[in-house]
Scaffold this motif. Structure first.
Motif, PDB file in Angstrom:
ATOM      1  N   ALA A  60       0.825  -1.204   0.000  1.00  0.00           N
ATOM      2  CA  ALA A  60       0.000   0.000   0.000  1.00  0.00           C
ATOM      3  C   ALA A  60       0.859   1.254   0.000  1.00  0.00           C
ATOM      4  N   ASP A  61       0.381   2.283  -0.717  1.00  0.00           N
ATOM      5  CA  ASP A  61       0.991   3.608  -0.685  1.00  0.00           C
ATOM      6  C   ASP A  61       0.353   4.328   0.501  1.00  0.00           C
ATOM      7  N   ILE A  62       1.014   4.301   1.632  1.00  0.00           N
ATOM      8  CA  ILE A  62       0.379   4.662   2.883  1.00  0.00           C
ATOM      9  C   ILE A  62       1.231   5.654   3.665  1.00  0.00           C
ATOM     10  N   ARG A  63       0.583   6.550   4.396  1.00  0.00           N
ATOM     11  CA  ARG A  63       1.232   7.407   5.380  1.00  0.00           C
ATOM     12  C   ARG A  63       0.417   7.291   6.665  1.00  0.00           C
ATOM     13  N   ALA A  64       1.047   7.580   7.783  1.00  0.00           N
ATOM     14  CA  ALA A  64       0.351   7.475   9.065  1.00  0.00           C
ATOM     15  C   ALA A  64       0.652   8.695   9.909  1.00  0.00           C
ATOM     16  N   LEU A  65      -0.352   9.167  10.629  1.00  0.00           N
ATOM     17  CA  LEU A  65      -0.182  10.296  11.538  1.00  0.00           C
ATOM     18  C   LEU A  65      -0.969  10.018  12.806  1.00  0.00           C
ATOM     19  N   ALA A  66      -0.264   9.870  13.913  1.00  0.00           N
ATOM     20  CA  ALA A  66      -0.925   9.686  15.204  1.00  0.00           C
ATOM     21  C   ALA A  66      -1.547  11.014  15.620  1.00  0.00           C
ATOM     22  N   CYS A  67      -2.851  10.979  15.907  1.00  0.00           N
ATOM     23  CA  CYS A  67      -3.567  12.234  16.134  1.00  0.00           C
ATOM     24  C   CYS A  67      -4.881  11.952  16.855  1.00  0.00           C
ATOM     25  N   ASP A  68      -5.181  12.739  17.875  1.00  0.00           N
ATOM     26  CA  ASP A  68      -6.483  12.697  18.529  1.00  0.00           C
ATOM     27  C   ASP A  68      -7.408  13.618  17.746  1.00  0.00           C
ATOM     28  N   ILE A  69      -8.366  13.057  17.049  1.00  0.00           N
ATOM     29  CA  ILE A  69      -9.187  13.870  16.146  1.00  0.00           C
ATOM     30  C   ILE A  69     -10.079  14.860  16.888  1.00  0.00           C
ATOM     31  N   SER A  73      -6.919  21.506  16.682  1.00  0.00           N
ATOM     32  CA  SER A  73      -6.161  21.688  15.443  1.00  0.00           C
ATOM     33  C   SER A  73      -6.015  20.394  14.647  1.00  0.00           C
ATOM     34  N   ALA A  74      -6.666  19.326  15.086  1.00  0.00           N
ATOM     35  CA  ALA A  74      -6.471  18.019  14.455  1.00  0.00           C
ATOM     36  C   ALA A  74      -6.916  18.005  13.003  1.00  0.00           C
ATOM     37  N   ALA A  75      -8.065  18.592  12.705  1.00  0.00           N
ATOM     38  CA  ALA A  75      -8.576  18.562  11.328  1.00  0.00           C
ATOM     39  C   ALA A  75      -7.602  19.237  10.376  1.00  0.00           C
ATOM     40  N   VAL A  79      -5.678  17.215   7.267  1.00  0.00           N
ATOM     41  CA  VAL A  79      -5.885  17.604   5.871  1.00  0.00           C
ATOM     42  C   VAL A  79      -4.586  18.125   5.274  1.00  0.00           C
ATOM     43  N   ASP A  80      -3.839  18.925   6.035  1.00  0.00           N
ATOM     44  CA  ASP A  80      -2.559  19.423   5.535  1.00  0.00           C
ATOM     45  C   ASP A  80      -1.569  18.283   5.290  1.00  0.00           C
ATOM     46  N   ARG A 125     -15.630  18.981  11.761  1.00  0.00           N
ATOM     47  CA  ARG A 125     -14.452  19.820  11.523  1.00  0.00           C
ATOM     48  C   ARG A 125     -13.635  19.307  10.346  1.00  0.00           C
ATOM     49  N   LEU A 126     -13.518  17.994  10.216  1.00  0.00           N
ATOM     50  CA  LEU A 126     -12.763  17.440   9.093  1.00  0.00           C
ATOM     51  C   LEU A 126     -13.420  17.762   7.755  1.00  0.00           C
ATOM     52  N   VAL A 127     -14.739  17.638   7.701  1.00  0.00           N
ATOM     53  CA  VAL A 127     -15.443  17.959   6.458  1.00  0.00           C
ATOM     54  C   VAL A 127     -15.252  19.431   6.110  1.00  0.00           C
ATOM     55  N   LEU A 128     -15.458  20.317   7.078  1.00  0.00           N
ATOM     56  CA  LEU A 128     -15.331  21.754   6.824  1.00  0.00           C
ATOM     57  C   LEU A 128     -13.918  22.114   6.375  1.00  0.00           C
ATOM     58  N   THR A 129     -12.927  21.428   6.928  1.00  0.00           N
ATOM     59  CA  THR A 129     -11.540  21.714   6.573  1.00  0.00           C
ATOM     60  C   THR A 129     -11.179  21.164   5.195  1.00  0.00           C
ATOM     61  N   ALA A 130     -11.729  20.002   4.861  1.00  0.00           N
ATOM     62  CA  ALA A 130     -11.392  19.369   3.579  1.00  0.00           C
ATOM     63  C   ALA A 130     -12.156  19.955   2.400  1.00  0.00           C
ATOM     64  N   LEU A 131     -13.290  20.594   2.635  1.00  0.00           N
ATOM     65  CA  LEU A 131     -14.145  21.057   1.536  1.00  0.00           C
ATOM     66  C   LEU A 131     -13.450  22.003   0.561  1.00  0.00           C
ATOM     67  N   PRO A 132     -12.719  23.026   1.034  1.00  0.00           N
ATOM     68  CA  PRO A 132     -12.084  23.917   0.042  1.00  0.00           C
ATOM     69  C   PRO A 132     -11.136  23.177  -0.903  1.00  0.00           C
ATOM     70  N   GLU A 133     -10.372  22.240  -0.361  1.00  0.00           N
ATOM     71  CA  GLU A 133      -9.448  21.468  -1.203  1.00  0.00           C
ATOM     72  C   GLU A 133     -10.232  20.598  -2.187  1.00  0.00           C
ATOM     73  N   MET A 134     -11.309  19.953  -1.725  1.00  0.00           N
ATOM     74  CA  MET A 134     -12.111  19.110  -2.614  1.00  0.00           C
ATOM     75  C   MET A 134     -12.745  19.947  -3.718  1.00  0.00           C
ATOM     76  N   ARG A 135     -13.253  21.123  -3.354  1.00  0.00           N
ATOM     77  CA  ARG A 135     -13.862  21.994  -4.369  1.00  0.00           C
ATOM     78  C   ARG A 135     -12.823  22.425  -5.404  1.00  0.00           C
ATOM     79  N   GLU A 136     -11.634  22.755  -4.936  1.00  0.00           N
ATOM     80  CA  GLU A 136     -10.572  23.194  -5.838  1.00  0.00           C
ATOM     81  C   GLU A 136     -10.189  22.089  -6.816  1.00  0.00           C
ATOM     82  N   ARG A 137     -10.277  20.829  -6.362  1.00  0.00           N
ATOM     83  CA  ARG A 137      -9.924  19.700  -7.217  1.00  0.00           C
ATOM     84  C   ARG A 137     -11.108  19.247  -8.070  1.00  0.00           C
TER      85      ARG A 137
END
Length: 321
Positions: A60-69, A73-75, A79-80, A125-137
């Protein structure tokens, strides 16, 4: 920009929360098998590292980030990190959750707030943060892992059911609002699945008795679904941009019955509640599943949970107390 209802996932960038174990791990694996680049996150860094090794071993082409969602600032971090690793984000799978089992008399307001933070506000929070990037793409996909409990509230699972009800409403509303942007939202309502979740669930009140009914019911073949098959169905539904997916025959029947005869469903739930452990809150609160199993020490329950115990080992569920 318009999109066909079914286009290939290969090359898409995905973020999957709660992906160190259980269903989240299997969804990440299925996305990777379909050619997606996937960032997985979870709170437990050691558990997440094991999951990353498992997925990398499969190519798998995978990355991992330990994070309490639930962190403020987690979202943004997630996304970044996805954008930095893969150049953007096309798929967001809100899967992270926690299961608290016990009567309402054994629950605290904090239990309900924790459930809402993990299973409603963090996905929001994740949806709100990801939306601008998704719209741009030019579009994207949001996959909401809700629950049958988000349509029909089962007794002794009220913090979980309340949060999933809110999440289901959010997901369905987002589906309507975001369609004009070419972003699809798929709401997944799973019934019981053999993921080994009984080992990670937390039990309050008469903890050993609560563990017994939950562990057994979540692992019986006629009531529960194979988790790998569930993950394939979820990714397929996301690929096809389906609005809703209800998993397991029992869950489908329950949703249909509730739709045409809600009073009958409520009466059935009331009868079911009378079969669950009764009495006061008991001395225990927030007991981990494995600890509750040891306290119970029941050979009969152990035999009835064999399939679910096997799933826990296969899908990287916690092994410590």
């Amino acid at each position: 920009m318009t999109h066909p209802s079914h286009d290939r996932l290969a090359g898409r960038a995905a973020l999957v929360t709660g992906a160190s174990r259980g269903l989240g791990l299997l969804i990440a694996r299925e996305l990777a098998r379909r050619g997606c680049k996937v960032l997985v996150c979870a709170r437990d860094g050691e558990e997440l590292a094991r999951a990353e090794r498992m997925l990398r071993a499969e190519g798998a082409d995978i990355r991992a980030l330990a994070c309490d969602i639930t962190g403020p600032s987690a979202a943004r971090r997630l996304v970044d990190a996805t954008t930095a690793a893969f150049g953007g984000i096309d798929i967001l799978v809100n899967n992270a959750g926690n299961i608290q089992v016990g009567p309402v008399s054994a629950m605290t307001e904090t239990d309900f707030r924790d459930a809402m933070e993990t299973m409603y506000f963090a996905p929001l929070r994740l949806v709100l943060t990801a939306l601008p990037e998704m719209r741009e793409r030019g579009g994207g996909r949001v996959v909401t892992i809700a629950s049958l409990g988000g349509r029909i509230a089962a007794p002794h699972l009220l913090p979980y059911a309340g949060a999933k009800f809110a999440l289901t409403g959010l997901s369905e509303g987002l589906r309507a609002e975001l369609a004009a942007d070419g972003i699809s939202v798929t709401t997944v309502l799973p019934g019981l699945m053999r993921t080994g979740s009984h080992t990670a669930a937390r039990f309050s009140g008469r903890a050993t008795r609560e563990y017994a009914w939950f562990a057994v019911s979540s692992g019986l073949p006629l009531l529960s679904m194979d988790a790998e098959r569930a993950a394939r169905a979820i990714v397929r539904a996301a690929e096809r941009r389906r609005p809703e997916l209800v998993l397991t025959p029992v869950a489908k029947a329950a949703v249909r019955l509730h739709g045409v005869a809600p009073a009958t469903t409520t009466r059935a739930l009331t009868l079911g509640a009378r079969l669950l452990p009764r009495g006061g809150p008991g001395p225990a609160h927030d007991v981990p599943g494995r600890q509750a199993a040891r306290r119970l020490g029941s050979a009969a329950v152990a035999r009835l949970t064999v399939l679910n115990d096997r799933a826990a080992r296969r899908y990287n569920q916690r092994t410590e107390p």
